[in-house]
Design a protein around this motif. Structure first.
Motif, PDB file in Angstrom:
ATOM      1  N   GLU A  40       0.814  -1.206   0.000  1.00  0.00           N
ATOM      2  CA  GLU A  40       0.000   0.000   0.000  1.00  0.00           C
ATOM      3  C   GLU A  40       0.854   1.264   0.000  1.00  0.00           C
ATOM      4  O   GLU A  40       0.503   2.253  -0.634  1.00  0.00           O
ATOM      5  CB  GLU A  40      -0.915  -0.007   1.232  1.00  0.00           C
ATOM      6  CG  GLU A  40      -1.962   1.049   1.217  1.00  0.00           C
ATOM      7  CD  GLU A  40      -2.919   0.917   0.050  1.00  0.00           C
ATOM      8  OE1 GLU A  40      -3.224   1.959  -0.563  1.00  0.00           O
ATOM      9  OE2 GLU A  40      -3.356  -0.187  -0.262  1.00  0.00           O
ATOM     10  N   ARG A  55      -3.991 -11.962  -5.587  1.00  0.00           N
ATOM     11  CA  ARG A  55      -5.422 -12.253  -5.750  1.00  0.00           C
ATOM     12  C   ARG A  55      -5.634 -13.647  -6.328  1.00  0.00           C
ATOM     13  O   ARG A  55      -6.596 -14.332  -5.981  1.00  0.00           O
ATOM     14  CB  ARG A  55      -6.079 -11.198  -6.630  1.00  0.00           C
ATOM     15  CG  ARG A  55      -6.202  -9.876  -5.909  1.00  0.00           C
ATOM     16  CD  ARG A  55      -6.818  -8.803  -6.743  1.00  0.00           C
ATOM     17  NE  ARG A  55      -6.908  -7.580  -5.953  1.00  0.00           N
ATOM     18  CZ  ARG A  55      -7.054  -6.385  -6.471  1.00  0.00           C
ATOM     19  NH1 ARG A  55      -7.164  -6.223  -7.775  1.00  0.00           N
ATOM     20  NH2 ARG A  55      -7.113  -5.329  -5.689  1.00  0.00           N
ATOM     21  N   GLU A 105      -4.697  -9.128   0.953  1.00  0.00           N
ATOM     22  CA  GLU A 105      -5.757  -8.523   0.138  1.00  0.00           C
ATOM     23  C   GLU A 105      -6.754  -7.743   0.988  1.00  0.00           C
ATOM     24  O   GLU A 105      -7.172  -6.648   0.596  1.00  0.00           O
ATOM     25  CB  GLU A 105      -6.483  -9.591  -0.680  1.00  0.00           C
ATOM     26  CG  GLU A 105      -7.527  -9.043  -1.598  1.00  0.00           C
ATOM     27  CD  GLU A 105      -6.977  -8.129  -2.679  1.00  0.00           C
ATOM     28  OE1 GLU A 105      -7.737  -7.278  -3.174  1.00  0.00           O
ATOM     29  OE2 GLU A 105      -5.787  -8.245  -3.032  1.00  0.00           O
ATOM     30  N   LEU A 106      -7.130  -8.301   2.123  1.00  0.00           N
ATOM     31  CA  LEU A 106      -8.053  -7.578   2.992  1.00  0.00           C
ATOM     32  C   LEU A 106      -7.435  -6.258   3.440  1.00  0.00           C
ATOM     33  O   LEU A 106      -8.106  -5.241   3.499  1.00  0.00           O
ATOM     34  CB  LEU A 106      -8.434  -8.428   4.205  1.00  0.00           C
ATOM     35  CG  LEU A 106      -9.434  -9.536   3.945  1.00  0.00           C
ATOM     36  CD1 LEU A 106      -9.600 -10.411   5.185  1.00  0.00           C
ATOM     37  CD2 LEU A 106     -10.776  -8.970   3.529  1.00  0.00           C
ATOM     38  N   ILE A 108      -5.115  -4.531   1.829  1.00  0.00           N
ATOM     39  CA  ILE A 108      -5.057  -3.634   0.671  1.00  0.00           C
ATOM     40  C   ILE A 108      -6.440  -3.029   0.410  1.00  0.00           C
ATOM     41  O   ILE A 108      -6.566  -1.843   0.138  1.00  0.00           O
ATOM     42  CB  ILE A 108      -4.550  -4.376  -0.584  1.00  0.00           C
ATOM     43  CG1 ILE A 108      -3.060  -4.688  -0.440  1.00  0.00           C
ATOM     44  CG2 ILE A 108      -4.782  -3.557  -1.838  1.00  0.00           C
ATOM     45  CD1 ILE A 108      -2.522  -5.598  -1.533  1.00  0.00           C
ATOM     46  N   GLN A 109      -7.482  -3.837   0.511  1.00  0.00           N
ATOM     47  CA  GLN A 109      -8.836  -3.365   0.229  1.00  0.00           C
ATOM     48  C   GLN A 109      -9.349  -2.373   1.267  1.00  0.00           C
ATOM     49  O   GLN A 109     -10.056  -1.441   0.926  1.00  0.00           O
ATOM     50  CB  GLN A 109      -9.809  -4.539   0.143  1.00  0.00           C
ATOM     51  CG  GLN A 109      -9.593  -5.415  -1.056  1.00  0.00           C
ATOM     52  CD  GLN A 109      -9.811  -4.672  -2.360  1.00  0.00           C
ATOM     53  OE1 GLN A 109     -10.734  -3.886  -2.485  1.00  0.00           O
ATOM     54  NE2 GLN A 109      -8.946  -4.904  -3.312  1.00  0.00           N
ATOM     55  N   ILE A 110      -9.001  -2.587   2.529  1.00  0.00           N
ATOM     56  CA  ILE A 110      -9.524  -1.724   3.586  1.00  0.00           C
ATOM     57  C   ILE A 110      -8.495  -0.728   4.073  1.00  0.00           C
ATOM     58  O   ILE A 110      -8.767   0.029   4.990  1.00  0.00           O
ATOM     59  CB  ILE A 110     -10.033  -2.565   4.777  1.00  0.00           C
ATOM     60  CG1 ILE A 110      -8.915  -3.407   5.360  1.00  0.00           C
ATOM     61  CG2 ILE A 110     -11.217  -3.381   4.369  1.00  0.00           C
ATOM     62  CD1 ILE A 110      -9.313  -4.248   6.526  1.00  0.00           C
ATOM     63  N   HIS A 113      -7.235   3.656   1.743  1.00  0.00           N
ATOM     64  CA  HIS A 113      -8.166   4.244   0.781  1.00  0.00           C
ATOM     65  C   HIS A 113      -9.304   4.949   1.496  1.00  0.00           C
ATOM     66  O   HIS A 113      -9.989   5.766   0.919  1.00  0.00           O
ATOM     67  CB  HIS A 113      -8.758   3.161  -0.131  1.00  0.00           C
ATOM     68  CG  HIS A 113      -7.726   2.441  -0.927  1.00  0.00           C
ATOM     69  ND1 HIS A 113      -6.872   3.077  -1.783  1.00  0.00           N
ATOM     70  CD2 HIS A 113      -7.407   1.127  -0.978  1.00  0.00           C
ATOM     71  CE1 HIS A 113      -6.076   2.177  -2.335  1.00  0.00           C
ATOM     72  NE2 HIS A 113      -6.385   1.006  -1.867  1.00  0.00           N
ATOM     73  N   GLU A 142     -10.186  -2.985  11.304  1.00  0.00           N
ATOM     74  CA  GLU A 142     -10.035  -3.679  10.026  1.00  0.00           C
ATOM     75  C   GLU A 142      -9.016  -4.811  10.136  1.00  0.00           C
ATOM     76  O   GLU A 142      -9.185  -5.877   9.542  1.00  0.00           O
ATOM     77  CB  GLU A 142      -9.626  -2.694   8.934  1.00  0.00           C
ATOM     78  CG  GLU A 142     -10.740  -1.741   8.538  1.00  0.00           C
ATOM     79  CD  GLU A 142     -10.921  -0.550   9.479  1.00  0.00           C
ATOM     80  OE1 GLU A 142     -10.142  -0.411  10.435  1.00  0.00           O
ATOM     81  OE2 GLU A 142     -11.858   0.231   9.251  1.00  0.00           O
TER      82      GLU A 142
END
Length: 178
Positions: A40, A55, A105-106, A108-110, A113, A142
């Motif tokens: 990130e 992914r 991934e979790l 990066i997604q949360i 951003h 998170e």
């Protein structure tokens, strides 16, 4: 006590499951948070490819990961000297390979951003380590979600654990394989 749980094999399978799930979740969560933070916060050539590979690994069947881990850990494999095949350590290694991409991934997604912007901290004079500590503190809920998701995946896993652990009674048998 034995009337409730039957035999000591049941108690051993519960013990093995809890030990394996705890260590694999702990290791994978620490790796996932670190790698997610690195992905990130840094820009480098091939970053999109690394995220895509991560992914892809998230969707890899656990049996395939178990087979890969078995081939790496078997006596003639590159890590055969560790002698981890048919041990809880080998099962933890397989679980870490399964859970880490999910945690990455979790994160990066949360990650940043949302409401937290690391650029603001850096503009105010914070160095990378201070920004990372603040980010981890702000993202504690998170991170908790990522850890719980990893634990849920770990405790319910059958395929990889069966291949690497061997389902040996009183040694590597888990609740799911029992």
């Amino acid at each position: 006590f034995s009337k409730v749980f039957g035999t000591f094999g049941v108690i051993d399978s519960i013990r093995v499951t809890l030990v394996m799930s705890f260590w694999s979740t702990l290791i994978a969560s620490m790796l996932g948070i670190f790698l997610g933070l690195v992905l990130e916060q840094t820009k480098f050539p091939g970053k999109k490819l690394v995220v895509r590979v991560n992914r892809t690994l998230m969707g890899a069947p656990p049996v395939v990961i178990g087979l890969l881990t078995y081939m790496l850990l078997r006596k003639k494999g590159p890590f055969g000297a560790l002698r981890w095949v048919f041990t809880i350590k080998g099962m933890v290694a397989a679980q870490v390979l399964i859970i880490t991409p999910i945690a990455v991934e979790l994160y990066i997604q949360i990650g940043p951003h949302g409401a937290f912007d690391p650029g603001v901290c850096q503009e105010m004079g914070a160095d990378r380590h201070q920004t990372a500590r603040l980010l981890l503190r702000e993202m504690k809920n998170e991170i908790y979600f990522a850890v719980v998701s990893g634990y849920g995946r770990s405790i319910s896993e059958v395929g990889a654990v069966f291949l690497v652990g061997g389902n040996i009674k009183n040694s590597t048998r888990t609740m799911t394989t029992a």
